[in-house]
Enzyme design. Structure first.
Site, PDB file in Angstrom:
ATOM      1  N   GLY A 251      31.179  11.637 -11.460  1.00  0.00           N
ATOM      2  CA  GLY A 251      31.702  10.336 -11.021  1.00  0.00           C
ATOM      3  C   GLY A 251      31.555   9.276 -12.088  1.00  0.00           C
ATOM      4  O   GLY A 251      32.532   8.700 -12.536  1.00  0.00           O
ATOM      5  N   PHE A 252      30.316   8.982 -12.470  1.00  0.00           N
ATOM      6  CA  PHE A 252      30.003   8.034 -13.553  1.00  0.00           C
ATOM      7  C   PHE A 252      30.486   6.617 -13.276  1.00  0.00           C
ATOM      8  O   PHE A 252      30.571   5.796 -14.189  1.00  0.00           O
ATOM      9  CB  PHE A 252      30.572   8.537 -14.886  1.00  0.00           C
ATOM     10  CG  PHE A 252      30.236   9.973 -15.180  1.00  0.00           C
ATOM     11  CD1 PHE A 252      28.932  10.337 -15.484  1.00  0.00           C
ATOM     12  CD2 PHE A 252      31.209  10.958 -15.100  1.00  0.00           C
ATOM     13  CE1 PHE A 252      28.602  11.669 -15.722  1.00  0.00           C
ATOM     14  CE2 PHE A 252      30.883  12.297 -15.325  1.00  0.00           C
ATOM     15  CZ  PHE A 252      29.588  12.649 -15.648  1.00  0.00           C
ATOM     16  N   GLY A 480      26.977  15.834  -8.333  1.00  0.00           N
ATOM     17  CA  GLY A 480      26.716  16.928  -9.260  1.00  0.00           C
ATOM     18  C   GLY A 480      25.371  16.840  -9.947  1.00  0.00           C
ATOM     19  O   GLY A 480      25.126  17.506 -10.942  1.00  0.00           O
ATOM     20  N   LYS A 650      13.793  19.415 -13.563  1.00  0.00           N
ATOM     21  CA  LYS A 650      14.999  20.016 -14.136  1.00  0.00           C
ATOM     22  C   LYS A 650      16.211  19.093 -13.989  1.00  0.00           C
ATOM     23  O   LYS A 650      16.925  18.831 -14.959  1.00  0.00           O
ATOM     24  CB  LYS A 650      15.256  21.344 -13.424  1.00  0.00           C
ATOM     25  CG  LYS A 650      16.263  22.222 -14.107  1.00  0.00           C
ATOM     26  CD  LYS A 650      16.237  23.610 -13.464  1.00  0.00           C
ATOM     27  CE  LYS A 650      17.163  24.551 -14.201  1.00  0.00           C
ATOM     28  NZ  LYS A 650      17.059  25.909 -13.637  1.00  0.00           N
ATOM     29  N   GLN A 655      19.986  14.933 -16.046  1.00  0.00           N
ATOM     30  CA  GLN A 655      20.601  13.621 -15.941  1.00  0.00           C
ATOM     31  C   GLN A 655      20.369  12.822 -17.223  1.00  0.00           C
ATOM     32  O   GLN A 655      21.276  12.175 -17.735  1.00  0.00           O
ATOM     33  CB  GLN A 655      19.976  12.843 -14.774  1.00  0.00           C
ATOM     34  CG  GLN A 655      20.585  13.113 -13.451  1.00  0.00           C
ATOM     35  CD  GLN A 655      21.911  12.397 -13.339  1.00  0.00           C
ATOM     36  OE1 GLN A 655      22.900  12.806 -13.936  1.00  0.00           O
ATOM     37  NE2 GLN A 655      21.948  11.317 -12.599  1.00  0.00           N
ATOM     38  N   GLU A 721      21.379   6.251 -15.161  1.00  0.00           N
ATOM     39  CA  GLU A 721      22.021   5.440 -16.189  1.00  0.00           C
ATOM     40  C   GLU A 721      21.140   5.073 -17.379  1.00  0.00           C
ATOM     41  O   GLU A 721      21.656   4.764 -18.459  1.00  0.00           O
ATOM     42  CB  GLU A 721      22.610   4.186 -15.531  1.00  0.00           C
ATOM     43  CG  GLU A 721      23.716   4.573 -14.563  1.00  0.00           C
ATOM     44  CD  GLU A 721      24.183   3.452 -13.661  1.00  0.00           C
ATOM     45  OE1 GLU A 721      25.128   2.773 -14.051  1.00  0.00           O
ATOM     46  OE2 GLU A 721      23.613   3.277 -12.570  1.00  0.00           O
TER      47      GLU A 721
HETATM   48 MO1  MOS Z   1      27.460   4.104 -11.666  1.00  0.00          MO
HETATM   49  S1  MOS Z   1      28.483   3.180 -13.204  1.00  0.00           S
HETATM   50  O1  MOS Z   1      26.701   2.833 -10.843  1.00  0.00           O
HETATM   51  O2  MOS Z   1      28.475   5.053 -10.817  1.00  0.00           O
END
Ligand code: MOS
Length: 754
Positions: A251-252, A480, A650, A655, A721
């Site tokens: 998604g990101f 994911g 893991k 991430q 993030e």
């Molecule tokens: Mo994230 S840029 O808060 O999906």
């Protein structure tokens, strides 16, 4: 992390361990069905027609050739499409509005607002037919003047407003005056280009109407926002809509809002009376899903001879579309990074005739930290000081902006100390260009990673059955990352049951409200809900047990008991949930925690007043730069992070590595090219938009300090993030060390080093 570190006693059975993702098998065997893989009888396929001008009106739209293609069911345009309700205006208090990708009411208007806006949808019996017929639709336009080029608009930027949760400005003392008299200073201008979303799974929707009831299969980060948004746009009751999203191929931030493809698939299904699947092409994602804003940033730093910062100025210009767009928090990290005596932060915006931009992994912080962390490195060069030493001399003890706020958790010193040791920072000869390996110039760079720690309200239901099986239900979005796996670990520990007996159900709007995947906040948010539901369940189990005179738990309080071995125990005495249920003649016990924004907000605001909350880390990068061609290879990476308690060693490492990989792309290769004459995206494909591939990425050594943040649920700070922040600066600083060249404009392509 090393195996011993992972497996050391944590006082918990599953939390902290490197458990495999519970959906891993379904994904690797192909059993997992993504949004574009659901079959329905009579399924039809949709394809979009995109505008080829940046701004104007459609004067005519010729669909005859498209309609004549055998297998075409319908061609929807603004002339014949059923109307949707207009999108709601953005507000934090209206969840459906949070999902508004753009303010355009697709196919209800003849106006074109960006080059690529969908202006027609073809529905056909096969996807190939739909795409071919879409290529035959001929719109005619009356063009209007459009402003699409970011750089010339910079002088017209206007101040960003910000709000209580996301302030856009800060001032402490008089930074401009302090800069003017500082014995050492840098004053640099940085630029970063726009970026496009490139999740492995391009956006796709399968929409099925049954009267006023709607089922939508969609890879989304926000099941609830999507459902509320669709209810509003299609004017049907929310309860009649079911959004199913068990698998999301990344998604990101790109699957956080509702974009044209989703709305038009639902619209096409309604108009044709058929189930409709719309799977965007890769180019379709570039044209209809917002990306990251470009930016121009100034960072000016003043310091005394000891390296103490007297002035810190960070100002930015970003863009939004004229039809919407997320206003990035570019200076958000800079608020809390350094204990400067004087601070001045400003964010500004320009509005362009382009697709609305949106969230993309650390929106604001990723590019903001590139600028500020590059500038700090350059100041270290000016001072002739080690860049880690410079940072440590300015490490704040409390909120650098003043006031009473303290850091809830900040182990940046420890992160740098450990990182320096693991990376071999001591081997670094600080003179630029001094380290070589044959034709390669070797450079080592560091930068700080920083991202706010957030959480939101989340609901959850936990049920234990007579056979001891536990089911946790929460409408979270599993994009994911192992989001459901870690909740199974948390529930298993809290209830004291084997992990194998816990099933987590998620990805369905019929379930209790999950917060959605965003802002690195989902795991902490859901953990709070799941923990509360588990406690409630244990309480009910104890109450049930105490009703029986035979129960060994009679007279016990929950606080005296330990949850283990499938039940509740005091010393060696106790009984399993199954035994409690059997004696009471009950099939199951269930406990629910409801998500409540109203209850949650006061706590959030109070938290915000008291604490500066964030994940942080130290990024160490080694690059090799070809002395003749300027080719840059990242050859080593060490990242040490303070993300509070690690729930799953893991998935957390995964991430963090993923964020670093994205940060390397940000530093070296990613750039959306917008034609300054037409506003057309010129590289809307993975062959021309360069994301890092395996051959570009060395082993990434990731380490977490694993110390709980006492202000966060279970002590965990989100990991989605933080690791993209600082990453591009670490690359740029390593390149500076290797070559002596400070590259201020991303990406650092080889032409900038020759
Ligand atoms: Mo994230 S840029 O808060 O999906």
């Amino acid at each position: 992390m090393t195996t011993t570190e992972i497996e050391r006693e944590t006082g918990t059975k599953y939390v902290g361990r490197p458990i495999d993702r519970l959906d891993g098998r379904a994904k690797t065997t192909g059993e997992a069905r993504y949004a574009a893989e659901h079959r329905y009888p009579n399924l039809a396929y949709a394809a979009l027609v995109h505008a080829t001008i940046a701004r104007g009106r459609i004067t005519a739209i010729d669909t005859a050739a498209a309609r004549a293609v055998p297998g075409v069911i319908d061609v929807l345009t603004h002339e014949n499409a059923p109307a949707m309700k207009p999108p709601p205006k953005f507000s934090f208090l209206n969840l459906s509005s949070m999902a508004t990708g753009t303010s355009v009411n697709y196919l209800a208007t003849d106006e074109v607002h960006w080059n690529g806006q969908p202006v027609a949808v073809v529905v056909a019996e096969t996807p190939e037919t739909a795409r071919h017929a879409a290529s035959l639709v001929r719109p005619a336009y009356q063009e209007l003047p459009a402003v699409v080029d970011f750089a010339p608009e910079e002088p017209n930027a206007t101040p960003q407003k910000g709000n209580m949760l996301l302030p856009a400005t800060a001032d402490k003392g008089d930074a401009k005056a302090a800069l003017a008299v500082a014995p050492f200073s840098v004053d640099l201008r940085f630029t970063t280009p726009p970026h496009a979303h490139n999740a492995i799974e391009p956006h796709a929707t399968t929409a099925v109407w049954d009267g006023d009831r709607l089922t939508v299969h969609e890879g989304t980060q926000n099941i609830v926002w999507l459902r509320k948004h669709l209810a509003l746009r299609f004017d049907v009751p929310e309860q009649g809509i079911r959004v199913l999203s068990p698998y999301v191929g990344g998604g990101f931030g790109g699957k956080g809002s509702v974009w044209a493809g989703t709305l038009l698939a639902v619209l096409a299904a309604r108009a044709t009376g058929r189930p409709v699947r719309l799977a965007l092409t890769r180019a379709g994602v570039y044209h209809t899903v917002g990306g990251r804003t470009p930016s121009a940033q100034r960072v000016a730093l003043g310091a005394d001879a000891d390296g103490r910062l007297t002035a810190l100025i960070h100002t930015s210009v970003a863009r939004v579309g004229r039809v919407g767009g997320w206003e990035e928090q570019i200076t958000s990290g800079t608020r809390h990074l350094y204990d400067a005596q004087n601070i001045h932060l400003r964010q500004n915006l320009v509005r362009l005739d382009l697709l609305a931009n949106t969230w993309m992994r650390a929106p604001g912080e990723s590019i903001g930290t590139f600028a500020v962390e590059s500038a700090v490195d350059e100041l270290a060069c000016e001072l002739g000081m080690d860049p880690i030493e410079l940072r440590m001399r300015n490490e704040p003890a409390r909120d650098p902006l003043g006031g009473k706020k303290r850091f809830a958790h900040r182990m940046l010193r420890e992160a740098y100390a450990l990182g320096a040791e693991r990376f071999g920072w001591r081997e670094r000869d600080p003179r630029p260009g001094s380290m070589r390996d044959g034709r390669w110039l070797v450079g080592m760079g560091v930068a700080t990673a920083y991202f706010p720690a957030l959480y939101q309200p989340a609901g959850a239901v936990v049920r234990v059955s007579a056979d001891g099986a536990v089911v946790v239900r929460c409408g979270l979005a599993e994009v994911g990352v192992g989001a459901a796996t870690v909740q199974a670990q948390i529930a298993a520990d809290e209830l004291g049951v084997p992990l194998e007996s816990v099933r987590v159900e998620y990805g369905d709007s019929d379930m209790p409200v999950g917060p959605g995947a965003g802002g690195s906040a989902q795991t902490a948010s859901v953990a709070a809900g799941v923990l509360a539901a588990c406690r409630k369940l244990k309480k009910s189990a104890l109450t049930l047990a105490r009703r029986s005179p035979e129960s060994p738990l009679r007279g016990r309080k929950l606080d005296d008991l330990e949850a283990r071995d499938g039940g509740l125990y005091h010393g060696g005495v106790g009984e399993t949930y199954a035994e409690i249920l059997a004696r009471a003649g009950r099939g199951h016990l269930e406990a629910e925690i409801k998500s409540s924004l109203v209850k949650f907000l006061p706590k959030l605001l109070n938290d915000q007043r008291r604490w500066v909350k964030a994940a942080c880390g130290a990024q160490f990068c080694e690059v090799r730069v070809d002395r003749d061609t300027g080719e840059v290879r990242v050859s080593r990476w060490v990242g040490v992070f303070d993300v509070g308690r690690v729930i799953n060693a893991k998935t957390v490492a995964s991430q963090l590595r993923g964020g670093i990989v994205m940060g390397i792309g940000l530093g070296l290769s990613e750039e959306t090219l917008v034609d300054p004459r037409t506003g057309r995206i010129m590289n809307a494909s993975l062959s021309e938009y360069h994301v890092p591939v395996h051959a570009d990425i060395p082993h990434i050594d990731v380490h977490c300090l694993d110390d709980p943040d006492p202000t966060m649920p279970l002590g965990l700070i989100g990991v989605g993030e933080v690791s993209i922040t600082g990453a591009a600066a670490a690359v740029a600083n390593a390149v500076r060390h290797a070559t002596g060249k400070r590259v201020l404009d991303l990406p650092i392509t080889l032409d900038k080093l020759l």
